[in-house]
Design a protein around this motif. Structure first.
Motif, mmCIF file in Angstrom:
data_model
loop_
_atom_site.group_PDB
_atom_site.id
_atom_site.type_symbol
_atom_site.label_atom_id
_atom_site.label_comp_id
_atom_site.label_asym_id
_atom_site.label_seq_id
_atom_site.Cartn_x
_atom_site.Cartn_y
_atom_site.Cartn_z
ATOM 1 N N LEU A 14 0.821 -1.210 0.000
ATOM 2 C CA LEU A 14 0.000 0.000 0.000
ATOM 3 C C LEU A 14 0.857 1.263 0.000
ATOM 4 C CD1 LEU A 14 -2.706 -1.097 2.594
ATOM 5 C CD2 LEU A 14 -2.880 -1.124 0.094
ATOM 6 N N SER A 15 0.182 2.384 -0.224
ATOM 7 C CA SER A 15 0.867 3.670 -0.285
ATOM 8 C C SER A 15 1.352 4.089 1.100
ATOM 9 C CB SER A 15 -0.087 4.736 -0.834
ATOM 10 O OG SER A 15 -1.233 4.837 0.006
ATOM 11 N N GLY A 29 1.719 6.137 4.472
ATOM 12 C CA GLY A 29 0.646 6.760 5.248
ATOM 13 C C GLY A 29 -0.454 5.787 5.608
ATOM 14 N N SER A 30 -0.440 4.578 5.021
ATOM 15 C CA SER A 30 -1.421 3.569 5.394
ATOM 16 C C SER A 30 -1.120 3.076 6.807
ATOM 17 C CB SER A 30 -1.385 2.395 4.418
ATOM 18 O OG SER A 30 -1.735 2.811 3.113
ATOM 19 N N LEU A 31 -2.150 2.615 7.493
ATOM 20 C CA LEU A 31 -2.018 2.105 8.855
ATOM 21 C C LEU A 31 -2.448 0.648 8.883
ATOM 22 C CD1 LEU A 31 -3.673 5.133 10.716
ATOM 23 C CD2 LEU A 31 -1.228 4.721 10.389
ATOM 24 N N VAL A 32 -1.903 -0.109 9.841
ATOM 25 C CA VAL A 32 -2.227 -1.534 9.919
ATOM 26 C C VAL A 32 -2.322 -1.969 11.370
ATOM 27 C CG1 VAL A 32 0.221 -2.172 9.776
ATOM 28 C CG2 VAL A 32 -1.524 -3.864 9.198
ATOM 29 N N LEU A 33 -3.275 -2.862 11.640
ATOM 30 C CA LEU A 33 -3.383 -3.575 12.911
ATOM 31 C C LEU A 33 -3.632 -5.036 12.565
ATOM 32 C CD1 LEU A 33 -5.698 -1.224 15.024
ATOM 33 C CD2 LEU A 33 -3.258 -1.598 15.369
ATOM 34 N N PRO A 88 -5.142 5.724 3.029
ATOM 35 C CA PRO A 88 -5.472 7.137 2.798
ATOM 36 C C PRO A 88 -5.662 7.460 1.317
ATOM 37 C CG PRO A 88 -3.133 6.908 3.164
ATOM 38 C CD PRO A 88 -3.713 5.534 3.325
ATOM 39 N N ASP A 89 -6.662 8.268 1.037
ATOM 40 C CA ASP A 89 -6.856 8.896 -0.282
ATOM 41 C C ASP A 89 -6.548 7.937 -1.436
ATOM 42 O OD1 ASP A 89 -7.519 11.283 1.006
ATOM 43 O OD2 ASP A 89 -5.444 11.946 1.069
ATOM 44 N N THR A 90 -7.205 6.794 -1.430
ATOM 45 C CA THR A 90 -6.877 5.768 -2.407
ATOM 46 C C THR A 90 -7.837 5.767 -3.587
ATOM 47 O OG1 THR A 90 -6.441 3.400 -2.672
ATOM 48 C CG2 THR A 90 -8.301 3.995 -1.284
ATOM 49 N N ASP A 91 -7.353 5.295 -4.710
ATOM 50 C CA ASP A 91 -8.207 5.013 -5.862
ATOM 51 C C ASP A 91 -8.868 3.664 -5.593
ATOM 52 O OD1 ASP A 91 -8.359 3.364 -8.600
ATOM 53 O OD2 ASP A 91 -8.723 5.483 -9.021
ATOM 54 N N ARG A 92 -10.191 3.665 -5.486
ATOM 55 C CA ARG A 92 -10.902 2.456 -5.049
ATOM 56 C C ARG A 92 -10.672 1.273 -5.991
ATOM 57 N NH1 ARG A 92 -14.386 1.823 -1.189
ATOM 58 N NH2 ARG A 92 -15.661 -0.062 -1.110
ATOM 59 N N THR A 149 -5.679 -4.550 -5.870
ATOM 60 C CA THR A 149 -4.585 -4.936 -4.982
ATOM 61 C C THR A 149 -5.022 -6.047 -4.030
ATOM 62 O OG1 THR A 149 -3.678 -2.692 -5.057
ATOM 63 C CG2 THR A 149 -2.968 -4.082 -3.234
ATOM 64 N N MET A 150 -6.289 -6.009 -3.623
ATOM 65 C CA MET A 150 -6.814 -6.984 -2.661
ATOM 66 C C MET A 150 -7.481 -8.181 -3.336
ATOM 67 S SD MET A 150 -5.968 -5.796 0.252
ATOM 68 C CE MET A 150 -4.942 -4.320 0.418
ATOM 69 N N LYS A 151 -7.356 -8.266 -4.634
ATOM 70 C CA LYS A 151 -8.099 -9.264 -5.416
ATOM 71 C C LYS A 151 -7.873 -10.695 -4.924
ATOM 72 C CE LYS A 151 -6.585 -9.762 -9.580
ATOM 73 N NZ LYS A 151 -6.003 -11.131 -9.606
ATOM 74 N N ASP A 152 -6.667 -11.037 -4.592
ATOM 75 C CA ASP A 152 -6.349 -12.417 -4.221
ATOM 76 C C ASP A 152 -6.345 -12.631 -2.708
ATOM 77 O OD1 ASP A 152 -6.019 -13.128 -6.910
ATOM 78 O OD2 ASP A 152 -3.948 -12.383 -6.899
ATOM 79 N N ARG A 153 -6.930 -11.695 -1.986
ATOM 80 C CA ARG A 153 -6.980 -11.824 -0.532
ATOM 81 C C ARG A 153 -8.434 -11.902 -0.062
ATOM 82 N NH1 ARG A 153 -1.790 -10.802 0.962
ATOM 83 N NH2 ARG A 153 -0.560 -9.470 -0.428
#
Length: 379
Positions: free
Chosen positions: A214-215, A217-221, A234-238, A244-248
């Protein structure tokens, strides 16, 4: 005590030589600092004024400690510890390890030049001068290594602290903390505030690998309950995010103003509870709306479809299916028949029954209520 420092005592410089070398310490320290200023750009403006004086004293202290050892004098000064703290301080001042090592290389060269002049003028034999050079450079190398260790440890500590601040910010965002709390948390984390955040919910084991794609500035938990992790993007192109999440096994919530990221999270959580097959919550808004308040939806169905309850279950089911298709196809009989796999005359007959049961079927209010009531298949 380090190996180089232990070996310094092998020189056993006489008092005359040590005195001669001490006489050049001040000049040598000044030359070291000036050479660093001239040759290492990161220090061009850093070693002036008070800082320059501090570094000159540090150089004199380090070299003086070395001369004490070389002259056989025990000293309580811990040069390695001072060098370690210097490395930590360089991180706080924003300078890189490359800059610090360059400063040590320049300093070693200039320091040896000054010490060599003092050693030769004191009549130190050539063999001893060679040994003096070897041990001097070894001593400075060990100080350099101690500074490198301090620099690395400070970076690691700061990195860990920064990561904890970012994690706390993510938790505050997910719990819908107040604007004051969020602004303070963002400031502590030195986080660039975006316009929007989009929440992605996925298995905890997939969170960190996905985060790395991810770009900035992204956050993760990755320690939520039920083995889940979350990303705040943040401020992502949907479209790009979905690819990006296609295989998850990810559920992508809506983009929301950054202080309302909790709303995106709540929708993703509800979508996941609705169906494990949902990936994009924006494609399932009808289901999400109609299941937002299960009790209210049940009450609505009970009231709106009450006329069907008096009929045999099989008949009520067929009429409800027909009513749903009729509403969704806006009364186009052929399309209703195709959807239900029945003859158009069957549709006409069933609609006659429905009009008898719902005399106000043409009322906009009744149509809205029935459309909502049959909008999802009967539970």
């Amino acid at each position: 005590m380090s190996h180089a420092i232990e070996r310094a005592s092998e020189l056993a410089l006489n008092e005359k030589t040590v005195t001669a070398l001490r006489s050049v310490l001040r000049t040598t320290a000044d030359e070291v600092v000036q050479a660093i200023i001239d040759e290492v750009p990161s220090y061009a403006n850093a070693l002036s004024g008070r800082m320059g004086g501090t570094i000159r004293r540090a150089v004199r202290t380090a070299l003086g400690h070395y001369l004490d050892l070389a002259g056989g004098t025990t000293t309580g000064v811990d040069a390695s510890e001072a060098a370690y703290e210097l490395g930590r301080g360089e991180v706080r001042d924003g300078r890189s390890m490359d800059a610090l090592l360059s400063a040590y290389r320049v300093g070693a060269r200039v320091a040896w030049r000054g010490l060599a002049i003092g050693a030769v003028s004191a009549g130190l034999p050539a063999a001893e001068v060679a040994k003096f050079a070897e041990l001097t450079f070894a001593y400075i190398d060990e100080l350099s290594a101690a500074s490198a260790a301090g620099h690395a440890d400070e970076l690691a500590a700061r990195g860990l602290a920064h990561e904890r601040h970012l994690e706390q910010l993510a938790r505050d965002l997910l719990t819908g903390a107040s604007s004051e709390v969020l602004l303070a948390a963002a400031g502590r984390a030195n986080w660039p505030i975006p316009t929007t955040l989009t929440v992605v919910l996925l298995p905890a084991a997939q969170a960190r690998p996905a985060f790395r794609s991810l770009s900035p500035g992204s956050l993760v938990l990755d320690d939520l309950s039920d083995g889940l992790g979350v990303l705040l993007v943040p401020d992502t192109d949907r479209s790009h995010l979905l690819r990006t999440m296609k295989d998850r096994e990810a559920v992508v919530g809506p983009a929301r103003p950054w202080m309302r990221a909790a709303a995106s999270y709540e929708r993703a959580v509800r979508a996941r509870s609705l169906s494990p097959a949902i990936r994009d919550t924006e494609d399932h808004l009808v289901e999400l709306v109609l299941t937002a308040d299960p009790d209210a939806f049940t009450d609505l169905r009970t009231r709106a479809l009450a006329p069907l309850r008096a009929l045999p279950a099989a008949t009520a089911k067929k009429l409800e299916e027909t009513l749903r298709a009729w509403l969704l196809h806006q009364g186009r009989r052929e399309e209703v028949a195709t959807t239900l796999f029945v003859h158009p005359q069957t549709v006409r007959y069933r609609m006659g029954q429905l009009r008898d049961l719902f005399p106000d079927l043409s009322s906009p209010k009744r149509v809205l209520e029935l459309t909502l009531a049959v909008g999802l298949a009967a539970p």
